[in-house]
Design a protein around this motif. Structure first.
Motif, PDB file in Angstrom:
ATOM      1  N   PHE A 131      33.725  41.162  37.343  1.00 41.93           N
ATOM      2  CA  PHE A 131      33.838  41.836  38.630  1.00 41.93           C
ATOM      3  C   PHE A 131      34.333  40.828  39.656  1.00 41.93           C
ATOM      4  CE2 PHE A 131      30.483  43.793  36.167  1.00 41.93           C
ATOM      5  CZ  PHE A 131      30.899  45.117  36.140  1.00 41.93           C
ATOM      6  N   GLY A 132      35.500  41.108  40.249  1.00 41.72           N
ATOM      7  CA  GLY A 132      35.996  40.255  41.314  1.00 41.72           C
ATOM      8  C   GLY A 132      37.179  39.408  40.914  1.00 41.72           C
ATOM      9  N   LYS A 133      37.134  38.146  41.308  1.00 40.00           N
ATOM     10  CA  LYS A 133      38.260  37.226  41.173  1.00 40.00           C
ATOM     11  C   LYS A 133      38.410  36.744  39.729  1.00 40.00           C
ATOM     12  CE  LYS A 133      39.644  32.672  42.981  1.00 40.00           C
ATOM     13  NZ  LYS A 133      39.461  31.750  44.132  1.00 40.00           N
ATOM     14  N   TRP A 134      39.605  36.897  39.175  1.00 48.83           N
ATOM     15  CA  TRP A 134      39.906  36.415  37.828  1.00 48.83           C
ATOM     16  C   TRP A 134      40.550  35.037  37.888  1.00 48.83           C
ATOM     17  CZ3 TRP A 134      38.491  36.254  33.193  1.00 48.83           C
ATOM     18  CH2 TRP A 134      39.331  35.979  32.124  1.00 48.83           C
ATOM     19  N   ALA A 159      43.018  35.091  45.673  1.00 49.66           N
ATOM     20  CA  ALA A 159      42.452  35.470  46.964  1.00 49.66           C
ATOM     21  C   ALA A 159      43.097  36.773  47.412  1.00 49.66           C
ATOM     22  CB  ALA A 159      42.692  34.387  48.012  1.00 49.66           C
ATOM     23  N   ARG A 160      42.358  37.518  48.232  1.00 52.30           N
ATOM     24  CA  ARG A 160      42.886  38.761  48.782  1.00 52.30           C
ATOM     25  C   ARG A 160      42.022  39.173  49.972  1.00 52.30           C
ATOM     26  NH1 ARG A 160      42.498  44.336  46.878  1.00 52.30           N
ATOM     27  NH2 ARG A 160      41.800  44.550  49.034  1.00 52.30           N
ATOM     28  N   SER A 161      42.440  40.243  50.638  1.00 56.13           N
ATOM     29  CA  SER A 161      41.691  40.773  51.764  1.00 56.13           C
ATOM     30  C   SER A 161      40.345  41.324  51.302  1.00 56.13           C
ATOM     31  CB  SER A 161      42.493  41.889  52.438  1.00 56.13           C
ATOM     32  OG  SER A 161      41.714  42.558  53.407  1.00 56.13           O
ATOM     33  N   TYR A 184      45.325  50.694  39.451  1.00 55.18           N
ATOM     34  CA  TYR A 184      45.196  50.069  40.757  1.00 55.18           C
ATOM     35  C   TYR A 184      44.784  51.101  41.806  1.00 55.18           C
ATOM     36  CZ  TYR A 184      47.699  46.182  38.627  1.00 55.18           C
ATOM     37  OH  TYR A 184      48.070  45.151  37.809  1.00 55.18           O
ATOM     38  N   LYS A 185      43.669  50.824  42.460  1.00 50.24           N
ATOM     39  CA  LYS A 185      43.205  51.684  43.540  1.00 50.24           C
ATOM     40  C   LYS A 185      42.301  50.865  44.439  1.00 50.24           C
ATOM     41  CE  LYS A 185      40.856  56.035  44.593  1.00 50.24           C
ATOM     42  NZ  LYS A 185      40.127  57.209  44.037  1.00 50.24           N
ATOM     43  N   GLU A 186      42.630  50.852  45.727  1.00 44.43           N
ATOM     44  CA  GLU A 186      41.860  50.069  46.674  1.00 44.43           C
ATOM     45  C   GLU A 186      40.455  50.650  46.860  1.00 44.43           C
ATOM     46  OE1 GLU A 186      43.006  46.956  48.670  1.00 44.43           O
ATOM     47  OE2 GLU A 186      43.626  47.186  46.582  1.00 44.43           O
ATOM     48  N   HIS A 187      39.523  49.756  47.138  1.00 45.79           N
ATOM     49  CA  HIS A 187      38.131  50.122  47.325  1.00 45.79           C
ATOM     50  C   HIS A 187      37.928  50.741  48.708  1.00 45.79           C
ATOM     51  CE1 HIS A 187      38.736  46.315  49.298  1.00 45.79           C
ATOM     52  NE2 HIS A 187      37.589  46.447  49.946  1.00 45.79           N
ATOM     53  N   LYS A 188      36.738  51.200  48.951  1.00 51.93           N
ATOM     54  CA  LYS A 188      36.333  51.643  50.275  1.00 51.93           C
ATOM     55  C   LYS A 188      35.347  50.625  50.847  1.00 51.93           C
ATOM     56  CE  LYS A 188      36.866  56.564  49.273  1.00 51.93           C
ATOM     57  NZ  LYS A 188      36.182  57.898  49.232  1.00 51.93           N
ATOM     58  N   GLY A 189      35.434  50.420  52.147  1.00 53.32           N
ATOM     59  CA  GLY A 189      34.471  49.532  52.784  1.00 53.32           C
ATOM     60  C   GLY A 189      34.784  48.066  52.579  1.00 53.32           C
ATOM     61  N   TYR A 190      33.750  47.274  52.352  1.00 55.74           N
ATOM     62  CA  TYR A 190      33.840  45.814  52.287  1.00 55.74           C
ATOM     63  C   TYR A 190      33.790  45.384  50.820  1.00 55.74           C
ATOM     64  CZ  TYR A 190      32.997  41.017  53.954  1.00 55.74           C
ATOM     65  OH  TYR A 190      33.091  39.674  54.232  1.00 55.74           O
ATOM     66  N   LEU A 191      34.711  44.509  50.426  1.00 51.15           N
ATOM     67  CA  LEU A 191      34.892  44.199  49.009  1.00 51.15           C
ATOM     68  C   LEU A 191      33.649  43.572  48.380  1.00 51.15           C
ATOM     69  CD1 LEU A 191      36.640  44.127  46.520  1.00 51.15           C
ATOM     70  CD2 LEU A 191      37.669  42.002  47.337  1.00 51.15           C
ATOM     71  N   THR A 192      32.960  42.701  49.080  1.00 45.73           N
ATOM     72  CA  THR A 192      31.755  42.082  48.522  1.00 45.73           C
ATOM     73  C   THR A 192      30.750  43.150  48.112  1.00 45.73           C
ATOM     74  OG1 THR A 192      32.130  40.142  49.907  1.00 45.73           O
ATOM     75  CG2 THR A 192      29.936  40.384  48.934  1.00 45.73           C
ATOM     76  N   SER A 216      32.217  37.595  39.909  1.00 51.39           N
ATOM     77  CA  SER A 216      33.014  36.502  40.457  1.00 51.39           C
ATOM     78  C   SER A 216      33.458  36.868  41.874  1.00 51.39           C
ATOM     79  CB  SER A 216      34.228  36.259  39.545  1.00 51.39           C
ATOM     80  OG  SER A 216      35.052  35.244  40.047  1.00 51.39           O
ATOM     81  N   PHE A 217      32.538  36.700  42.813  1.00 47.21           N
ATOM     82  CA  PHE A 217      32.834  37.049  44.207  1.00 47.21           C
ATOM     83  C   PHE A 217      33.986  36.207  44.751  1.00 47.21           C
ATOM     84  CE2 PHE A 217      28.270  38.105  43.841  1.00 47.21           C
ATOM     85  CZ  PHE A 217      28.289  39.414  44.291  1.00 47.21           C
ATOM     86  N   ASN A 218      34.794  36.794  45.626  1.00 43.17           N
ATOM     87  CA  ASN A 218      35.771  35.993  46.359  1.00 43.17           C
ATOM     88  C   ASN A 218      35.202  35.474  47.677  1.00 43.17           C
ATOM     89  OD1 ASN A 218      35.888  38.808  47.049  1.00 43.17           O
ATOM     90  ND2 ASN A 218      37.731  38.422  48.260  1.00 43.17           N
ATOM     91  N   ALA A 219      33.999  35.864  48.018  1.00 44.16           N
ATOM     92  CA  ALA A 219      33.304  35.299  49.174  1.00 44.16           C
ATOM     93  C   ALA A 219      32.775  33.909  48.788  1.00 44.16           C
ATOM     94  CB  ALA A 219      32.143  36.202  49.586  1.00 44.16           C
ATOM     95  N   VAL A 220      32.970  32.883  49.624  1.00 45.61           N
ATOM     96  CA  VAL A 220      33.393  32.948  51.000  1.00 45.61           C
ATOM     97  C   VAL A 220      34.778  32.311  51.193  1.00 45.61           C
ATOM     98  CG1 VAL A 220      31.045  32.978  51.920  1.00 45.61           C
ATOM     99  CG2 VAL A 220      32.098  30.778  51.384  1.00 45.61           C
ATOM    100  N   HIS A 221      35.657  32.555  50.257  1.00 43.78           N
ATOM    101  CA  HIS A 221      37.041  32.087  50.323  1.00 43.78           C
ATOM    102  C   HIS A 221      37.740  32.768  51.497  1.00 43.78           C
ATOM    103  CE1 HIS A 221      41.164  31.233  49.012  1.00 43.78           C
ATOM    104  NE2 HIS A 221      40.700  30.478  48.031  1.00 43.78           N
TER     105      HIS A 221
END
Length: 461
Positions: A131-134, A159-161, A184-192, A216-221
Motif C-alpha cells: 500500500f502506497g509508495k513502490w 512521490a506524488r500529491s 488507475y483511479k484517484e482516491h478521495k480525501g487525503y492519501l495517508t 509504504s506511506f509517502n508521508a512525510v515526503h
C-alpha cells in the motif's frame, strides 16, 4: 478424565498454531526525521498511536537502513541484501541516465533475478500486499504483482500529491494511484488516510489466514501538504516545521487506524508489527529533525542512515523495552521468514532479530555494517565508524561517546583507520558495478551534503 486430557491437548495445539504464523505488518514512513516522534523524545510532535505501539514492543535505539536515499534503501529492504551487491546504489529510480547508457529511466528498477520479501512470504502461505509508495521501477516487469505481492494499491514512482489530481490524464502513470495492475483511479480525501483504509480492508478480508501488509506511506515526503483538518495544529511551529508536524500527526493516525483494526478483529496479539523509515530526514526540504545526529538524507552520517525502529509482537516479545545494539532493515526478511516458519536464504545479509530481542542471544547481531554510494563509503565496526570521502581525508568517530560525530579521531588512531579501510575495501570487492549512473541534480546535491555536520538545535526538537 479422558475428555479433560483431550481438551487440554486441543487447547495447547491451538495456542501453538496461533503463534506459528503471525500476521506481519510493516509500517514504513518516508523521509521522516529521527527525532520527530514522541517515543524518540520529541517535545513538539504528537504521535500517540506510535508511542503506544512502542510501549507494547521494543524500541531499537540503533536501527539503520542500508542506503541514505529512498530507492537504494528500499531495494535493500525488499531484497534482504546490501543493494550494492546487485548494483543498485547511486540513484533513485526512475532517473536520468548517462548519455552512453543503453537504459532509459523507465527501465530502471529492482532487478528481477532474485526473490523479494513478498516472494519469501508467499512461499510460506502468506497473502501479501503493498500500500502506497513502490519506487522500485515503473516498467511493468518491476510491478509489485510481479515481485511477490498479491495486491497493490499505491503508485509506482517516488512521490506524488497527497490530494487527488484534478486532471490525472496529464500526470505520468507512475504518479497515479493504481489498484493492482493498470487500474488507475484517484482516491478521495487525503492519501495517508486512503492508504490506511485500504490496508484495513485487506486485513479484514484476510483475517482467517496469515497476511503480510507492507504499508509504504509517502508521508512525510514532499510535497508539503498537510491534511486541511489539521490546519490549526502546532501553532508554536512555523513554515515546513509546522507542516511536517501536521503530516506526522496524519501518519500517526493512519498507523493507529491499522493497529486499531488488528485489535478489533482480535489479531493484534499475534501480529508482528514493525515501524520504521526509509532514510534520514532531508531537513531543508520538509522541515524534519534528525536530532541528536549530524547529517541528513543522502549522507552517511548518522542523521542520514539511522532511523526510528519499533518491533512489537505482543504475544511473544517483551513490552516497553529498548534494544541498544545496531540492527538494520536487512534483518527484516530473516525475522519475518523465521517467524513465519521458514528458513532464511543463505544469500541474505541480515539476521533473525527475535533471539536478540528476546534476550536469548546476548551477542551483537552485527559486528560490522557497511554503506556505499558512488565513491563515498562508511563502515561501522563495533562502536567505531569510519567515513570515506572522495575529496578530503576520512573521519573516524566513536559512536559510543560521540553519536553526533563531532570529534574526528582519525589522526589519533591511524592504525584503526587503515584496518577499517581494509575491511571496507574487502566488502566492496564483493559488489557489482553500479547499474545506474549518478546524474540528477538532486543526487549531486545530496553528495555535497557530506559537509554538513551541524546538529539541529534542541530548542526546535
Amino acid at each position: 478424565m479422558w475428555i479433560k486430557s483431550c481438551l487440554m491437548i486441543l487447547l495447547f495445539s491451538l495456542s501453538v498454531c496461533a503463534f506459528e504464523k503471525p500476521n506481519i505488518v510493516l509500517l514504513f514512513a518516508d523521509d521522516a526525521g529521527y527525532g520527530d516522534f514522541g517515543f524518540q523524545g520529541s517535545h513538539h510532535f504528537r504521535t500517540p498511536h506510535l508511542d503506544a505501539l512502542a510501549e507494547d514492543g521494543v524500541v531499537l535505539t540503533q536501527f539503520y537502513v542500508s542506503g541514505a536515499t529512498c530507492g537504494p534503501s528500499r531495494a535493500g529492504l525488499l531484497s534482504g541484501r546490501y543493494q550494492q551487491r546487485f548494483g543498485f546504489e547511486e540513484i533513485n529510480v526512475p532517473g536520468i541516465m548517462s548519455p552512453n547508457s543503453k537504459l532509459l529511466g523507465d527501465e530502471m528498477g529492482l532487478p528481477t533475478d532474485f526473490p523479494t520479501l513478498g516472494n519469501y512470504l508467499q512461499d510460506l502461505g502468506y497473502k501479501t500486499a503493498v500500500f502506497g509508495k513502490w519506487h522500485m521501477g515503473v516498467a511493468d516487469r518491476y510491478h509489485p504483482l510481479k515481485r511477490g505481492f498479491d495486491e497493490f494499491y499505491g503508485f509506482r514512482g517516488g512521490a506524488r500529491s497527497f490530494f487527488p489530481y484534478p486532471q490525472p490524464e496529464k500526470q505520468k502513470h507512475e504518479n497515479l494511484l493504481e489498484r493492482n495492475f493498470g487500474e488507475y483511479k484517484e482516491h478521495k480525501g487525503y492519501l495517508t488516510d486512503a492508504l490506511a483504509d485500504e490496508a484495513c480492508d485487506f486485513i479484514t478480508r484476510h483475517r482467517d489466514k496469515p497476511f503480510f501488509a507492507y504499508v509504504s506511506f509517502n508521508a512525510v515526503h514532499t510535497p508539503m501538504q498537510p491534511d486541511p483538518k489539521d490546519k490549526d495544529e502546532f501553532p508554536q511551529l512555523t513554515g515546513n516545521r509546522r507542516k511536517v508536524a501536521q503530516m506526522t500527526l496524519s501518519l500517526d493516525r493512519a498507523c493507529g487506524k491499522i493497529i486499531g483494526m488488528l485489535k478489533e478483529l482480535g489479531l493484534y496479539e499475534n501480529t508482528l508489527i514493525v515501524f520504521s523509515n526509509d532514510n534520514g530526514g532531508p531537513m531543508d526540504k520538509n522541515g524534519s529533525s534528525n536530532y541528536p545526529f549530524s547529517g541528513v538524507k543522502g549522507t552517511q552520517l548518522e542523521g542520514g542512515i539511522r532511523v526510528p525502529g519499533v518491533v512489537a509482537w505482543p504475544a511473544k516479545l517483551p513490552k516497553g523495552g529498548t534494544y541498544d545494539f545496531p540492527m538494520i532493515t536487512l534483518d527484516l526478511i530473516p525475522t519475518f521468514v523465521t517467524a513465519g516458519g521458514g528458513v532464511p536464504a543463505e544469500m541474505l545479509d541480515g539476521v533473525d532479530m527475535l533471539p536478540y530481542l528476546l534476550g536469548e542471544n546476548k551477542e551483537r547481531p552485527h559486528q560490522t555494517l557497511h554503506w556505499k554510494m558512488e565513491t563515498r563509503g562508511a563502515i561501522r565496526d563495533g562502536d567505531w565508524k569510519l567515513l570515506r570521502f572522495p575529496d578530503r581525508p576520512p573521519r573516524l568517530h566513536n559512536l559510543a561517546t560521540d553519536p553526533g560525530e563531532q570529534v574526528n579521531l582519525a589522526a589519533e588512531y591511524p592504525d584503526l583507520v587503515k584496518e577499517l579501510f581494509k575491511k571496507q575495501f574487502e566488502w566492496e570487492m564483493e559488489l557489482e558495478r553500479p547499474r545506474f549512473m549518478l546524474r540528477r541534480e538532486e543526487e549531486a546535491l545530496s553528495a555535497r551534503r557530506a559537509d554538513e555536520f551541524s546538529v539541529p538545535p534542541a530548542a526546535d526538537y
